[in-house]
Design a protein around this motif. Sequence first.
Motif, PDB file in Angstrom:
ATOM      1  N   PHE A  61      -5.437 -20.576 -13.198  1.00 52.96           N
ATOM      2  CA  PHE A  61      -6.160 -20.726 -14.452  1.00 52.96           C
ATOM      3  C   PHE A  61      -6.851 -19.417 -14.836  1.00 52.96           C
ATOM      4  O   PHE A  61      -6.940 -19.070 -16.005  1.00 52.96           O
ATOM      5  CB  PHE A  61      -7.179 -21.848 -14.267  1.00 52.96           C
ATOM      6  CG  PHE A  61      -7.796 -22.379 -15.525  1.00 52.96           C
ATOM      7  CD1 PHE A  61      -7.008 -22.884 -16.537  1.00 52.96           C
ATOM      8  CD2 PHE A  61      -9.171 -22.400 -15.686  1.00 52.96           C
ATOM      9  CE1 PHE A  61      -7.581 -23.398 -17.694  1.00 52.96           C
ATOM     10  CE2 PHE A  61      -9.755 -22.918 -16.829  1.00 52.96           C
ATOM     11  CZ  PHE A  61      -8.951 -23.414 -17.838  1.00 52.96           C
ATOM     12  N   GLY A  62      -7.352 -18.724 -13.833  1.00 51.39           N
ATOM     13  CA  GLY A  62      -7.925 -17.404 -14.087  1.00 51.39           C
ATOM     14  C   GLY A  62      -9.277 -17.396 -14.762  1.00 51.39           C
ATOM     15  O   GLY A  62      -9.580 -16.485 -15.526  1.00 51.39           O
ATOM     16  N   SER A  63     -10.106 -18.380 -14.515  1.00 52.17           N
ATOM     17  CA  SER A  63     -11.368 -18.435 -15.256  1.00 52.17           C
ATOM     18  C   SER A  63     -12.580 -17.965 -14.475  1.00 52.17           C
ATOM     19  O   SER A  63     -13.534 -17.499 -15.049  1.00 52.17           O
ATOM     20  CB  SER A  63     -11.612 -19.853 -15.774  1.00 52.17           C
ATOM     21  OG  SER A  63     -12.106 -20.687 -14.755  1.00 52.17           O
ATOM     22  N   CYS A  64     -12.565 -18.107 -13.143  1.00 60.49           N
ATOM     23  CA  CYS A  64     -13.836 -17.834 -12.443  1.00 60.49           C
ATOM     24  C   CYS A  64     -14.087 -16.345 -12.279  1.00 60.49           C
ATOM     25  O   CYS A  64     -15.214 -15.912 -12.213  1.00 60.49           O
ATOM     26  CB  CYS A  64     -13.890 -18.553 -11.097  1.00 60.49           C
ATOM     27  SG  CYS A  64     -12.900 -17.776  -9.796  1.00 60.49           S
ATOM     28  N   ARG A  65     -13.040 -15.549 -12.199  1.00 63.55           N
ATOM     29  CA  ARG A  65     -13.116 -14.096 -12.101  1.00 63.55           C
ATOM     30  C   ARG A  65     -13.721 -13.610 -10.799  1.00 63.55           C
ATOM     31  O   ARG A  65     -14.261 -12.508 -10.730  1.00 63.55           O
ATOM     32  CB  ARG A  65     -13.882 -13.490 -13.295  1.00 63.55           C
ATOM     33  CG  ARG A  65     -13.527 -14.051 -14.632  1.00 63.55           C
ATOM     34  CD  ARG A  65     -12.069 -14.136 -14.913  1.00 63.55           C
ATOM     35  NE  ARG A  65     -11.422 -12.850 -15.213  1.00 63.55           N
ATOM     36  CZ  ARG A  65     -10.106 -12.704 -15.344  1.00 63.55           C
ATOM     37  NH1 ARG A  65      -9.304 -13.749 -15.190  1.00 63.55           N
ATOM     38  NH2 ARG A  65      -9.586 -11.535 -15.607  1.00 63.55           N
ATOM     39  N   LEU A  68     -10.820 -11.162  -8.412  1.00 66.25           N
ATOM     40  CA  LEU A  68     -10.299  -9.881  -8.888  1.00 66.25           C
ATOM     41  C   LEU A  68      -9.930  -8.994  -7.703  1.00 66.25           C
ATOM     42  O   LEU A  68     -10.605  -9.001  -6.679  1.00 66.25           O
ATOM     43  CB  LEU A  68     -11.368  -9.172  -9.727  1.00 66.25           C
ATOM     44  CG  LEU A  68     -11.943  -9.978 -10.893  1.00 66.25           C
ATOM     45  CD1 LEU A  68     -12.988  -9.163 -11.625  1.00 66.25           C
ATOM     46  CD2 LEU A  68     -10.839 -10.407 -11.850  1.00 66.25           C
ATOM     47  N   TYR A  77      -8.990  -4.749 -13.071  1.00 64.23           N
ATOM     48  CA  TYR A  77      -9.033  -5.533 -11.839  1.00 64.23           C
ATOM     49  C   TYR A  77      -8.364  -6.873 -12.097  1.00 64.23           C
ATOM     50  O   TYR A  77      -9.010  -7.818 -12.551  1.00 64.23           O
ATOM     51  CB  TYR A  77     -10.493  -5.709 -11.387  1.00 64.23           C
ATOM     52  CG  TYR A  77     -11.170  -4.369 -11.230  1.00 64.23           C
ATOM     53  CD1 TYR A  77     -11.081  -3.677 -10.033  1.00 64.23           C
ATOM     54  CD2 TYR A  77     -11.856  -3.790 -12.298  1.00 64.23           C
ATOM     55  CE1 TYR A  77     -11.675  -2.426  -9.892  1.00 64.23           C
ATOM     56  CE2 TYR A  77     -12.445  -2.536 -12.170  1.00 64.23           C
ATOM     57  CZ  TYR A  77     -12.348  -1.850 -10.968  1.00 64.23           C
ATOM     58  OH  TYR A  77     -12.914  -0.624 -10.829  1.00 64.23           O
ATOM     59  N   THR A  82      -3.664 -15.234 -11.012  1.00 62.21           N
ATOM     60  CA  THR A  82      -2.713 -15.280 -12.128  1.00 62.21           C
ATOM     61  C   THR A  82      -1.724 -14.124 -12.098  1.00 62.21           C
ATOM     62  O   THR A  82      -0.856 -14.045 -12.946  1.00 62.21           O
ATOM     63  CB  THR A  82      -3.456 -15.258 -13.484  1.00 62.21           C
ATOM     64  OG1 THR A  82      -4.303 -14.107 -13.512  1.00 62.21           O
ATOM     65  CG2 THR A  82      -4.285 -16.503 -13.670  1.00 62.21           C
ATOM     66  N   THR A  83      -1.874 -13.242 -11.130  1.00 59.32           N
ATOM     67  CA  THR A  83      -0.980 -12.088 -11.079  1.00 59.32           C
ATOM     68  C   THR A  83       0.074 -12.300  -9.993  1.00 59.32           C
ATOM     69  O   THR A  83      -0.265 -12.428  -8.816  1.00 59.32           O
ATOM     70  CB  THR A  83      -1.770 -10.803 -10.783  1.00 59.32           C
ATOM     71  OG1 THR A  83      -2.862 -10.725 -11.704  1.00 59.32           O
ATOM     72  CG2 THR A  83      -0.887  -9.579 -10.909  1.00 59.32           C
ATOM     73  N   PRO A  84       1.345 -12.347 -10.384  1.00 56.44           N
ATOM     74  CA  PRO A  84       2.378 -12.520  -9.366  1.00 56.44           C
ATOM     75  C   PRO A  84       2.617 -11.219  -8.608  1.00 56.44           C
ATOM     76  O   PRO A  84       2.386 -10.129  -9.142  1.00 56.44           O
ATOM     77  CB  PRO A  84       3.616 -12.910 -10.180  1.00 56.44           C
ATOM     78  CG  PRO A  84       3.345 -12.497 -11.583  1.00 56.44           C
ATOM     79  CD  PRO A  84       1.884 -12.284 -11.745  1.00 56.44           C
ATOM     80  N   LEU A 101     -18.352  -6.307  -8.412  1.00 58.09           N
ATOM     81  CA  LEU A 101     -17.935  -7.200  -9.501  1.00 58.09           C
ATOM     82  C   LEU A 101     -18.083  -8.671  -9.103  1.00 58.09           C
ATOM     83  O   LEU A 101     -18.577  -9.496  -9.878  1.00 58.09           O
ATOM     84  CB  LEU A 101     -16.481  -6.920  -9.882  1.00 58.09           C
ATOM     85  CG  LEU A 101     -16.234  -5.646 -10.687  1.00 58.09           C
ATOM     86  CD1 LEU A 101     -14.738  -5.394 -10.828  1.00 58.09           C
ATOM     87  CD2 LEU A 101     -16.875  -5.747 -12.074  1.00 58.09           C
TER      88      LEU A 101
END
Lengths: 948, 529
Positions: A61-65, A68, A77, A82-84, A101
């Motif tokens: 989903f990539g929301s919490c960040r 990174l 970052y 979400t990055t394959p 971060l």
Amino acid sequence: MTFTRETDHGTPPAIATGRSVTLTIDGETVTMPEGTSIMRAASLTGCSIPKLCATDNVESFGSCRLCLVEVEGRSGYPASCTTPIADGMVVRTQSERLKQLRRGVMELYISDHPLDCLTCPANGDCELQEQAGAVGLREVRYGYDGATNMGQAKDQSNPYFDFDPSKCIVCSRCVRACDEVQGTFALTIEGRGFDSKVSPSQGQDFLSSECVSCGACVQACPTATLTEKKVVEIGTPDRAVVTTCAYCGVGCTFRAEMRGEELVRMVPWKEGKANHGHSCVKGRFAWGYAQHRDRILQPMIRSSVEEPWREVSWEEAIAHTAGEFRRIQAKYGTRSIGGITSSRCTNEETFLVQKLIRQGFGNNNVDTCARVCHSPTGYGLKTTFGTSAGTQDFDSIAQADVILVIGANPTDGHPVFASRMKKRLREGAKLIVIDPRRIDLVQSPHVEAAHHLPLRPGTNVAMLTAMAHVTVTENLFDEAFIRERCDWEEFMDWAAFVAEPSRSPEAVEPLTGVMAQEVRAAARLYATGGNAAIYYGLGVTEHSQGSSTVMAIANLAMATGNIGREGVGVNPLRGQNNVQGACDMGSFPHEFSGYRHVSDDAVRASFEKAWGVALDAEPGLRIPNMLDAATDGTFKAIFIQGEDILQSDPNTHHVAAGLAAMECVVVQDLFLNETANYAHVFLPGSTFLEKDGTFTNAERRIQRVRKVMAPLNGYGDWEIVQLVAQAMGLDWSYSHPSQIMDEIAALTPTFAGVHYDRLDAEGSLQWPANDAAPHGTPTMHIDGFVRGKGKFVVTDYVPTDEKTGPRFPLLLTTGRILSQYNVGAQTRRTANEAWHREDRLEIHPADAENRGIADGDWVSLKSRAGETSLRALITERVAPGVVYTTFHHPDTQANVITTDYSDWATNCPEYKVTAVQVMRSNGPSDWQRDYAAQARHSRRIAPLEAAE
Amino acid sequence: MKPGQKSKIYVSRDMASVALGADEVAQAFAAAGCEVVRTGSRGLFSIEPLVEVEQDGARVGFGPVGPHDVAAVLDGSHGARLGDVAALPFLAGQQRFTFARCGVIDPLDPEDYAAHGGWRGLDAARGMAPQAVVDAVKASGLRGRGGAGFPTGIKWQTVLDAASDAKFIVCNADEGDSGTFADRMLMEGDPYCLIEGMAIAGHAVGAGHGYVYIRSEYPFAIATMREAIERSAERIAPFTLEVRVGAGAYVCGEETALLDSIEGKRGQVRAKPPLPALAGLFGQPTVINNVLSLAAVPFILAEGAEAYAAVGFGRSRGTMPVQLAGNVKHGGLYEIGFGITLGELVNDIGGGTASGRPVRAVQVGGPLGAYFPPAMFDLPFDYEAFAQAGGLIGHAGITVFDDRVDMAHMARFAMEFCSVESCGKCTPCRIGSTRGVEIMDRIIAARDTQPVVAEGVEGGLARALHSRSPARIDAGLEAQTALLRDLCDTMKYGSLCALGGFTPYPVLSALDHFSEDFGALAPAKEAAE
């Protein structure tokens, strides 16, 4: 096993492409399947990247960040979830910059989160807490006087879990689990930005929302926002034991998470091959019956059902039971007694009960509740394919292009499998539903049937033959498959039969009530839409032509080549947790374990050798025959383990008369069920939590049941049967159920490779599991049918004798609902009552209006067999002329209405078609009042006599 | 003009012109018997409502005029006579590639469009192989005009190369940046230009259907586009188009949130990858471009990529329709090749502030763009130059402020804007923007009063207690400014999309270039990198 949370790799496995990718993560070179996320790759390598919104049963989903990472040559970052991964990629998961971060993000989270960790129910089991520690957050410089989402009211409406929005971090895991895993789409995020909030339906509370309480959201929640009430009450678990659910035939595996001897929660096991970490409201939450005060823990006997029960010691109860059986056999003959095995008990227990009967009673008077559900499946599939079981595993549905559901309501009856089905449908598979009712699958969020054929109850064979007519006359059959795999001559005979104009969709339209065009379109879709899979339930079997319908299904699958590979097949959705196993274990009067006829001398000889006695070569009595024989005076005693035939079998009056005519009725159960009203001996049973064993689910998957606590009644059910056997003079000496399985394996070729050490190693095995298939058999009939050539059987439509007329103008069909389970002995003793407290009669608005019935009115429901009363639910889910009810509540006794008609081949009762009349009434019928009074009377337990 | 001959006059129907009274003016001329042609706007709003009278092949302008000025305009005696409109310095100085027809033609008249060079690009493209079209767009150097500046041709190449039965062209017309209006002007003034650009894109990548996603606040543009799509359906067939109207969320201008919104979902940003070019609308390969990117394409195909690429600066090729707004004397749209300096745009073309006071700051690129002081006015209009200067071109909106602006308030506004418009998906934006507002409130309060010295924050225990105590955070300027920088760092590098990621631009640029507005203690240093 001690308590550790299951490993969460953050994102699901990549969709297999067969290609792999090599990259470097923190200096280590790793090779992973293409499409894997950096997060998962790192986790599998053993390095954990901080995360909160990622969990591996939903898409990233990539929301919490928090996750990174640094990737050499890429700016910024990227989020690792979400990055394959890519070839040659160089990933760093740790650096000073990343620390900074991640800490910055965590500082924001905690600035809007209560600091009540010590008193929080998730203390010690909270991902937020864990990650705050992992990123080294030491202060929150924003202070706590700014805007906040804390202080919101809790939603405690759901009986099993609380929703505390003040603790929500808006990771959307619950929303995504509801969408992706369960497929109900009951949750959403309401509002935007800082005001974003999780909302059931549209700002409703959980109980009144569309939520089906499957628990996927609770499981997904990384904080205490969604927490089981039991965790709030007890605390976090300290150990976990993997075991198998004792409700339906899906066979979900769970981690029973315990604190000492107390069960805290059931968490679906991600490794479970039947459920892949999903659950329904029953398996996950409705286990409170195991500790319910109604449970009987002390054996009881009485000389007459008019007397109150007398609590006795186990020794006395066992001696009395054995003595009565021997006395009656001496007086009325060897075949005057029998027994019923339970589809709710383990394979080992079922095997022991039939062994007790064959070896100890010296006859074959054993039957099982499959008689009243899937016996036509056994007959039909054995006749056509050669095996009395479904052809696929559940995972097969992920390859299906067309799904034909007939006479089943998976979202209520097999909810966890239904979620898999809905997922496949959302991916684009086409759905055909053949059912008199507009079941939820016909139209629900993001799922819609391409064709719903709402046929008149009782016309399955006409419908399926009409579909076969289209397949043959429009040349849609798979000639190559048929020539190679089936008997071509038989096919030609069958083809000529179905091709007759009288069997066309147009010709049978007046019978089925379904437009011929729709039938043709559905038949074409099934034959030509790619991999086509049939899933069916009791709407197929519980008819006077149940076995014919099963064979008509098999014919259709063979004619279109939809057998013998993934994505296709014929799949009975079995009702009870171990109905497949009970059948496999030789519970039928004519068959030993592995479906081998008792008249087969070689087979019988193998059992005689093992058991040291001569065995009866004559098939014994089926349940209805036992009851008939009882009323005739030739059948005098019965041992019933874990089944409530009075409530579940058709024509209650007849069942009651049969039981009343016996001299000794022994009931072994958790509760004083309805059948126990007619019992003379009551042996308290144990729950699935209290014993070891195995269950076999609808996909032939044998899975372990593990003891997580000592039996409250003192013995596991298998031990009780052994005590009876020993008291009858048999030299049984099993000290653990694994020894029983070893005996089953030794005597049953299809189970030859099934042993507890193998099950523990493999997790589960799908039979046949033997030297030919050491890892079991997920898909059957791959290289050829078990029986050799697939057999086409001509299935002529013969209307049932149960017909509507002026006195009984409506057709009643019965079924189940999500929150209740069968006779309700378990679920009625849980908080599931919050959803379905009583059985209701579904009636079409037109039929209701004709009778002056308003929604919620009491109505009397009357058939040739009997009469009962219940309240009406006016709905267009049923067609005009059809009424529907569930049979979960003894107050209703829906089976007072159902008749003695049954399947021509197997005697499976015709529950699904009863001609009835419905009239307004003033409340429960006289019979219901009498019955309730009699039941109260019969359940009296005498006060204990003064201590000795 | 001879008596009895009908005068042909042109009045804009642009939403801004109408707001200034253009409808009443047009009605008055029609009532006086004139033939009134409603056009788009020329883009210079200080002379609107502008009336153009056709005389001897030229169009003589009068503006601003009111409904009572009909006679004076028609007899040429009106005091606001501007002469040949095309020769006005504001217009004559432009390089109108994209906006060549805007303000000139009747926006909905297909013949007028064709007569002014319309459809030549589409005809040319359809005579070429898709790859050749994509190559032409690549060669033109066109970059995404929505703000990110990604090369349009490369995006198209990705979609062309993606294997799929269904591909889509999506036009992002959710022009939500304050101070920008070029998309709206084009859709209202020359809708066929956008339609032609989308049809060319459809041919280039193999897409059969397109969507124009227009914000709900643009009713004129919505109506005009719908009408134009209907009238040009045959011309662009088999390509088809439809308009989708936004529901009022700024974040839907972010391309992936926009796709979700078209799909009928809550407008929420998607994580990338997958790129929309590979898995975009309904999971299919999708070209999603800004209005100005797509509207630049017909010129490129009609006149050749070289003609477009011949103009520009560095890696920024072609023209940019710059929008001047805020406290500026000559607000409007000015299309010009890249490379013009910020000072030329603000002072020479914009004429300085409308208030006549000194310019103190300009914000370039909408509410998420950086603020620049006049000291940086020699900055050339160029993607790379702006990025290097800690800013962005964005959609080329320039908002001018005079010396009365409080830059701390502007920094607060940036955070507030982000908090109001955040979709709420990612944490830095969802919580960070709200915390940013709170920090700015503390900074402004501390600046405006005596600094508050927090007590007892030295030792370990004291620090721990301090952290636990809401009332005792260090609310002093130094601590809050440091926290603001840390927050901006988290937002810039941690956010999922440009909304949270770019909000630090206005905040940090205000802090860096105008530190005096943040109290004496504000350190003037480079943005954290």
